[in-house]
Design an enzyme around this catalytic site. Structure first.
Site, PDB file in Angstrom:
ATOM      1  N   TYR A 111       0.826  -1.205   0.000  1.00  0.00           N
ATOM      2  CA  TYR A 111       0.000   0.000   0.000  1.00  0.00           C
ATOM      3  C   TYR A 111       0.862   1.258   0.000  1.00  0.00           C
ATOM      4  O   TYR A 111       1.543   1.562   0.973  1.00  0.00           O
ATOM      5  CB  TYR A 111      -0.952   0.016   1.203  1.00  0.00           C
ATOM      6  N   HIS A 141      -0.012 -12.011   0.791  1.00  0.00           N
ATOM      7  CA  HIS A 141      -0.859 -11.010   0.148  1.00  0.00           C
ATOM      8  C   HIS A 141      -1.212 -11.373  -1.302  1.00  0.00           C
ATOM      9  O   HIS A 141      -0.343 -11.515  -2.131  1.00  0.00           O
ATOM     10  CB  HIS A 141      -0.118  -9.661   0.174  1.00  0.00           C
TER      11      HIS A 141
HETATM   12  P1  NAD Z   1     -13.325   0.042   0.807  1.00  0.00           P
HETATM   13  O1  NAD Z   1     -14.456  -0.681   0.192  1.00  0.00           O
HETATM   14  O2  NAD Z   1     -13.190  -0.003   2.275  1.00  0.00           O
HETATM   15  O3  NAD Z   1     -13.336   1.549   0.267  1.00  0.00           O
HETATM   16  C1  NAD Z   1     -12.370   2.464   0.644  1.00  0.00           C
HETATM   17  C2  NAD Z   1     -12.642   3.809   0.004  1.00  0.00           C
HETATM   18  O4  NAD Z   1     -13.851   4.356   0.528  1.00  0.00           O
HETATM   19  C3  NAD Z   1     -11.556   4.838   0.295  1.00  0.00           C
HETATM   20  O5  NAD Z   1     -11.435   5.725  -0.805  1.00  0.00           O
HETATM   21  C4  NAD Z   1     -12.107   5.579   1.502  1.00  0.00           C
HETATM   22  O6  NAD Z   1     -11.584   6.878   1.593  1.00  0.00           O
HETATM   23  C5  NAD Z   1     -13.574   5.601   1.192  1.00  0.00           C
HETATM   24  N1  NAD Z   1     -14.451   5.671   2.387  1.00  0.00           N
HETATM   25  C6  NAD Z   1     -14.295   5.044   3.570  1.00  0.00           C
HETATM   26  N2  NAD Z   1     -15.322   5.338   4.393  1.00  0.00           N
HETATM   27  C7  NAD Z   1     -16.136   6.172   3.705  1.00  0.00           C
HETATM   28  C8  NAD Z   1     -17.366   6.821   4.023  1.00  0.00           C
HETATM   29  N3  NAD Z   1     -17.973   6.657   5.206  1.00  0.00           N
HETATM   30  N4  NAD Z   1     -17.936   7.596   3.070  1.00  0.00           N
HETATM   31  C9  NAD Z   1     -17.357   7.752   1.860  1.00  0.00           C
HETATM   32  N5  NAD Z   1     -16.194   7.170   1.497  1.00  0.00           N
HETATM   33  C10 NAD Z   1     -15.596   6.382   2.427  1.00  0.00           C
HETATM   34  O7  NAD Z   1     -11.998  -0.564   0.116  1.00  0.00           O
HETATM   35  P2  NAD Z   1     -10.542  -0.904   0.633  1.00  0.00           P
HETATM   36  O8  NAD Z   1      -9.918   0.248   1.321  1.00  0.00           O
HETATM   37  O9  NAD Z   1      -9.853  -1.504  -0.537  1.00  0.00           O
HETATM   38  O10 NAD Z   1     -10.748  -2.083   1.667  1.00  0.00           O
HETATM   39  C11 NAD Z   1     -10.588  -1.928   3.044  1.00  0.00           C
HETATM   40  C12 NAD Z   1      -9.270  -2.458   3.564  1.00  0.00           C
HETATM   41  O11 NAD Z   1      -9.244  -3.883   3.423  1.00  0.00           O
HETATM   42  C13 NAD Z   1      -8.019  -1.970   2.827  1.00  0.00           C
HETATM   43  O12 NAD Z   1      -7.629  -0.693   3.262  1.00  0.00           O
HETATM   44  C14 NAD Z   1      -7.046  -3.065   3.168  1.00  0.00           C
HETATM   45  O13 NAD Z   1      -6.564  -2.877   4.480  1.00  0.00           O
HETATM   46  C15 NAD Z   1      -7.933  -4.311   3.130  1.00  0.00           C
HETATM   47  N6  NAD Z   1      -7.903  -4.978   1.801  1.00  0.00           N
HETATM   48  C16 NAD Z   1      -7.044  -6.020   1.635  1.00  0.00           C
HETATM   49  C17 NAD Z   1      -6.957  -6.644   0.391  1.00  0.00           C
HETATM   50  C18 NAD Z   1      -6.002  -7.783   0.231  1.00  0.00           C
HETATM   51  O14 NAD Z   1      -5.346  -8.185   1.165  1.00  0.00           O
HETATM   52  N7  NAD Z   1      -5.861  -8.338  -0.945  1.00  0.00           N
HETATM   53  C19 NAD Z   1      -7.730  -6.216  -0.675  1.00  0.00           C
HETATM   54  C20 NAD Z   1      -8.610  -5.159  -0.461  1.00  0.00           C
HETATM   55  C21 NAD Z   1      -8.705  -4.563   0.785  1.00  0.00           C
END
Ligand code: NAD
Length: 310
Positions: free
Chosen positions: A56, A119
């Site tokens: 990230y 990952h």
């Molecule tokens: P998400 O679906 O959580 O969306 C995140 C986006 O939504 C960001 O732009 C954030 O600023 C925005 N957001 C958050 N809260 C909000 C709100 N209340 N209103 C409007 N916008 C909002 O997607 P993500 O960040 O990809 O997934 C969450 C976490 O899961 C990641 O940060 C990561 O830690 C993990 N993740 C891991 C993998 C993996 O291991 N392969 C893949 C995807 C996500």
């Protein structure tokens, strides 16, 4: 805050987890001071599960999270990852995994992580992950550098294939359970239940699709999924409901999921996401959303090696 056991580990994690990829500017540029304030407020509000990766922001998220957690490390369950280091940079070899954890620990300013996850395993070779990567991670666990180990990825079949051949404590899947899609339920949920594996559901907003701002440009979903997502956002708006809160609440209602990881980098989003803990979704609105999403329901995109895809 409600806490749930993370599978058979001794960890109890907050149902709302802090996804730290936005701290590394994975979605768009963020203010580091604001990100740090969001981490501090999250800890104060009882969020104890933090997930990050060297991928990230190409190490930026780990560095910023490590800084933000100074003095708060003991209050949180800290999860990072190994094996993915760039968009097309994967290395699941024991040498890289062993060197990688040291780099992560330095950036995170700690001696150990609570959870170390391989990952995006669908980009690796199943045999290597099972026979080399996970054993190397087990050795790190024995050395006290990681308390538990897990795997993350998009391909549900691949995650289960790996977890049925090598012991893992947790599985993180993303974009497979939220108002746009629910295919995690078909096999992964019963599999995790059967093996008492801690289930982490990431990307409740479908990586930004279920937000007013919409998906980032790099989002892998086909256009029709993005369009359907924006129709859901509009439908929620017409009903006086915030689509992101509705989506998060939808995910929090899943009883088999230990923690739902939402990406955050600001106190504003954090506050709104915390509010979702006290909301209830209208069954009528959910059924309208289901109809809106129906043409693209459970539509997935290719990810990883062809042989590992769903
Ligand atoms: P998400 O679906 O959580 O969306 C995140 C986006 O939504 C960001 O732009 C954030 O600023 C925005 N957001 C958050 N809260 C909000 C709100 N209340 N209103 C409007 N916008 C909002 O997607 P993500 O960040 O990809 O997934 C969450 C976490 O899961 C990641 O940060 C990561 O830690 C993990 N993740 C891991 C993998 C993996 O291991 N392969 C893949 C995807 C996500």
């Amino acid at each position: 805050m409600e806490y749930r056991p993370l599978g058979k580990t001794s960890l109890r994690v907050s149902v709302l987890g802090f996804g730290a990829s936005p701290l590394g500017d994975a979605f768009h540029q963020t203010d580091p001071a604001e990100g740090m304030a969001a981490v501090h407020l999250a800890v104060d509000k009882g969020i104890n599960f933090f997930d990050v990766s060297p991928y990230y922001g190409l190490t930026l998220a780990e560095t910023r999270l490590g800084q933000a957690l100074l003095g708060r490390r003991q209050q949180v369950v800290l999860a990072t990852k190994c094996g993915r280091y760039g968009v097309d940079q994967f290395d699941f070899s024991p040498a890289r995994i062993t060197a990688g954890i040291e780099e992560s620990l330095t950036r995170l300013r700690t001696d150990y992580v609570d959870l170390l996850q391989a990952h995006d395993v669908e980009f690796g070779d199943v045999r290597q992950i099972v026979e080399e990567t996970l054993p190397a991670m087990l050795r790190l666990q024995q050395q006290g550098k990681a308390r538990y180990i897990g795997i993350t990825g998009y391909s549900l079949r691949n995650l289960m294939q790996i977890a049925s051949q090598a012991p893992v404590d947790t599985i993180l899947s993303y974009c497979r359970y939220n108002p746009m899609i629910a295919d995690m339920d078909a096999e992964l949920v019963p599999f995790a239940r059967q093996h008492n594996i801690g289930l982490i559901n990431a990307s409740p907003l479908h990586m930004g699709i279920l937000t007013e701002r919409g998906a980032p440009q790099w989002h892998p979903a086909p256009q029709e999924v993005r369009d359907a997502g924006q129709r859901v956002v509009a439908l929620c708006r017409q009903n006086g409901v915030d689509a992101s809160q509705l989506a998060l609440r939808f995910c929090l209602d899943h009883r088999d999921v230990a923690t739902t990881l939402v990406g955050m980098s600001s106190r504003e989003h954090l506050e709104r996401n915390l509010k979702a803990l006290d909301l209830r979704n209208s069954p009528q609105l959910l059924s309208e959303i289901q109809k809106t999403v129906a043409p693209v329901a459970n539509l997935v995109w290719p990810s990883g090696r062809p042989e590992n895809r769903d």
